[in-house]
Design an enzyme around this catalytic site. Sequence first.
Site, PDB file in Angstrom:
ATOM      1  N   SER A 176      -1.147   3.395  10.452  1.00  0.00           N
ATOM      2  CA  SER A 176      -2.060   2.490  11.174  1.00  0.00           C
ATOM      3  C   SER A 176      -1.315   1.176  11.373  1.00  0.00           C
ATOM      4  CB  SER A 176      -3.352   2.234  10.393  1.00  0.00           C
ATOM      5  OG  SER A 176      -3.148   1.216   9.415  1.00  0.00           O
ATOM      6  N   LYS A 197       2.007  -4.149   6.491  1.00  0.00           N
ATOM      7  CA  LYS A 197       2.450  -4.213   5.089  1.00  0.00           C
ATOM      8  C   LYS A 197       3.936  -3.859   4.979  1.00  0.00           C
ATOM      9  CE  LYS A 197      -1.599  -4.768   2.745  1.00  0.00           C
ATOM     10  NZ  LYS A 197      -1.901  -5.541   1.527  1.00  0.00           N
ATOM     11  N   TYR A 232      -2.478  -1.724  10.528  1.00  0.00           N
ATOM     12  CA  TYR A 232      -2.650  -2.442   9.266  1.00  0.00           C
ATOM     13  C   TYR A 232      -1.552  -2.052   8.267  1.00  0.00           C
ATOM     14  CZ  TYR A 232      -3.935  -2.419   4.382  1.00  0.00           C
ATOM     15  OH  TYR A 232      -3.874  -2.497   3.017  1.00  0.00           O
ATOM     16  N   HIS A 233      -1.384  -0.751   8.047  1.00  0.00           N
ATOM     17  CA  HIS A 233      -0.360  -0.313   7.097  1.00  0.00           C
ATOM     18  C   HIS A 233       1.036  -0.755   7.544  1.00  0.00           C
ATOM     19  CE1 HIS A 233      -3.643   2.568   6.006  1.00  0.00           C
ATOM     20  NE2 HIS A 233      -3.178   2.376   4.791  1.00  0.00           N
ATOM     21  N   THR A 255       0.841  -1.193   0.000  1.00  0.00           N
ATOM     22  CA  THR A 255       0.000   0.000   0.000  1.00  0.00           C
ATOM     23  C   THR A 255       0.877   1.243   0.000  1.00  0.00           C
ATOM     24  OG1 THR A 255      -1.308   1.395   1.496  1.00  0.00           O
ATOM     25  CG2 THR A 255      -0.288  -0.524   2.470  1.00  0.00           C
TER      26      THR A 255
END
Lengths: 390, 390
Positions: free
Chosen positions: A179, A185, A181-182, A144
């Site tokens: 975040s 990644k 989540y990021h 991302t």
Amino acid sequence: MRILILGADGYLGWPTCMYFSQRGHDVVGIDNYFRRNAAIALDCEPLLPTPNLIQRAKIWEKITGKRINIHVGDATNYAFLLKIFKEYKPDTVVHYAEQPSAPYSMINQEKAAFTLQNNLISTLNIVYAVKEANRDCHIIKLGTMGEYGTPNIDIEEGWLEINHKGKKDKFLFPRQASSLYHTTKIQDTDMLWFYVRTWGIRVTDLMQGPVYGISTDEADRDSQLVPNFHYDEVFGTVLNRFVVQAVANYPLTVYGKGGQIRGYLNLKDTMQCVYLSATQPVKNGELRIFNQVTETFSVNELADKVCAVGNKLGYNVNINHIENPRKEKEEHYYNPKYTGLLELGLKPNYLTDDELTGIFRKVEQYKDQINRDAIFRGIKWSAETLSGTA
Amino acid sequence: MRILILGADGYLGWPTCMYFSQRGHDVVGIDNYFRRNAAIALDCEPLLPTPNLIQRAKIWEKITGKRINIHVGDATNYAFLLKIFKEYKPDTVVHYAEQPSAPYSMINQEKAAFTLQNNLISTLNIVYAVKEANRDCHIIKLGTMGEYGTPNIDIEEGWLEINHKGKKDKFLFPRQASSLYHTTKIQDTDMLWFYVRTWGIRVTDLMQGPVYGISTDEADRDSQLVPNFHYDEVFGTVLNRFVVQAVANYPLTVYGKGGQIRGYLNLKDTMQCVYLSATQPVKNGELRIFNQVTETFSVNELADKVCAVGNKLGYNVNINHIENPRKEKEEHYYNPKYTGLLELGLKPNYLTDDELTGIFRKVEQYKDQINRDAIFRGIKWSAETLSGTA
């Protein structure tokens, strides 16, 4: 080619299955229905009804005569994943099987731990399954643009040559996300880059911006073939959410000042990018990174576009600058490079008024299904629990 | 202060417990005995017998009158960890509870997944427990110099200001490690940096080089208070291993050309560094990073030192350049900066012949306990399973 798509039930996964199938490739799709179940648990189901994967594959086969093999299972279960790899020996695997929501990863410890474990163990398992079953299998992993954050320097495509005290070396472009989540990644990138160097596997990392849209040539063939279209705060992406808000006469939820700039792309362009990457694979021992966006907008620019088109279509669209539940810069420098996929042959579908009108027209058909309570509940980046969902 | 030490049974954990206890601090130690059990499973137990933690705390209390509270449990169990944090409300937590072995992380998928999950979930749980129980609690996390790898530019202490196309910004110094274990430490850094920025917690990250030695003032008070001294390929560090090899008349296992340069430090200096960091904490919202080494050596230089001292002590020490089971550069540029801890007050114990002689003298006492089979078995970075340990 034979292509394995992990997370085949997702917003991107299912259209990708059809896109490759339509072009004559042998498609195997895997999903554990995490997102489907979480959306039920959080009362934020997608706007358009979507049959389960086995049903969708049946409908697809009926219309096209082309078979998509579906297996329901979990990529974090190594025995399951290895069996699939050994049975099908895919040439390419596309990893969409990560927990994909930033707000979800910020709800509480349990959901943070789930995100961390799901995203990293699934990636590790793919690496091991590739090594075990077919070392030439090309891993396409969805990264991302959020991994980069909003640095004060130009964002290159994945890599940066650094000159320091008279010496130089090339490194992954610095990453600092906003975040958990990021951040997973970023952690995936660290891990894949390690195994690329150590085992000589081959990986393409697509640093994708938020995707919008609902239409692909394949999805448009039958109302039951549409992707999961989320408009809620947890799984919905910003432009899709704004269109639903406009149709629902709900003031557009612009977070804070709205100066946050990001790169975006059309769902159709995600299909193209993954296809171009798969059909023009990278060499073994290489990590290729593309910035997968086609244009940049601030949140205010997106809101203004939705206002303009919505008002033209007869809606009375208002904008509400609400307190930003996230922790992010609301005004910042942002200059990403994104030429690699254009060089591979990408023909962008830009965000024109016509494109936006198309999304409005589709959403209008399901206007009565909009659950206003799902639109915004303010999952705070500092909050410990989301009320009613602990 | 009240200090919580996770991984209190470890090579560094137990001496750290005593070090703080000796200086009047209130110490709580946690361990799940992972390393102890894994060493039994892999038949590579430490050279010197070490009573379990509860026994060692009893011996310590008998000698000093000072109490160390021990809880046997797992930092990846959030309920357990949170209970400890709520009960003790520590001012400082030291995170030694990671799976600490690079070779272990490379054995197979199951051990890689364990390493990933143990190291990241334990770190996440600490962050959440701090947030929940005491946001001012200072997290001291052990990183590793291995996170940086061997870049062709000077290694700064954690951060790097980058000038790019006329603009500049400050980032984490680029990291690219050479084992999955080291990669999990990079992933920890990504995660801690995210939560420092988002929640304003405070973290000191000690980028430690390989530690050597067996003696601390506290450990020297009773033979049953020694740290776990590993000399095997899985849990042993290079200098400790070379001394045992010399005493066992086993040719020193230099990997490849032996030109690999790393930063090292004495066990006593780890104690000092952690103590200096804890007693001079960082502010909330800050991630402070120190490179925790006192001098650099190539593997050949270490081998030569062990040869020289060993031969002087009457051993006949030989060096064997064996095929490198790891994937790493055997000749490279290496110039790390390590002034931050000196500025805090570190007084280094350098690797003198006297220091080395001290390690020889201690090892000699347990010469008959050396298990030659544990010294080297060649866990290959490319191997799928280690024979006999799948």
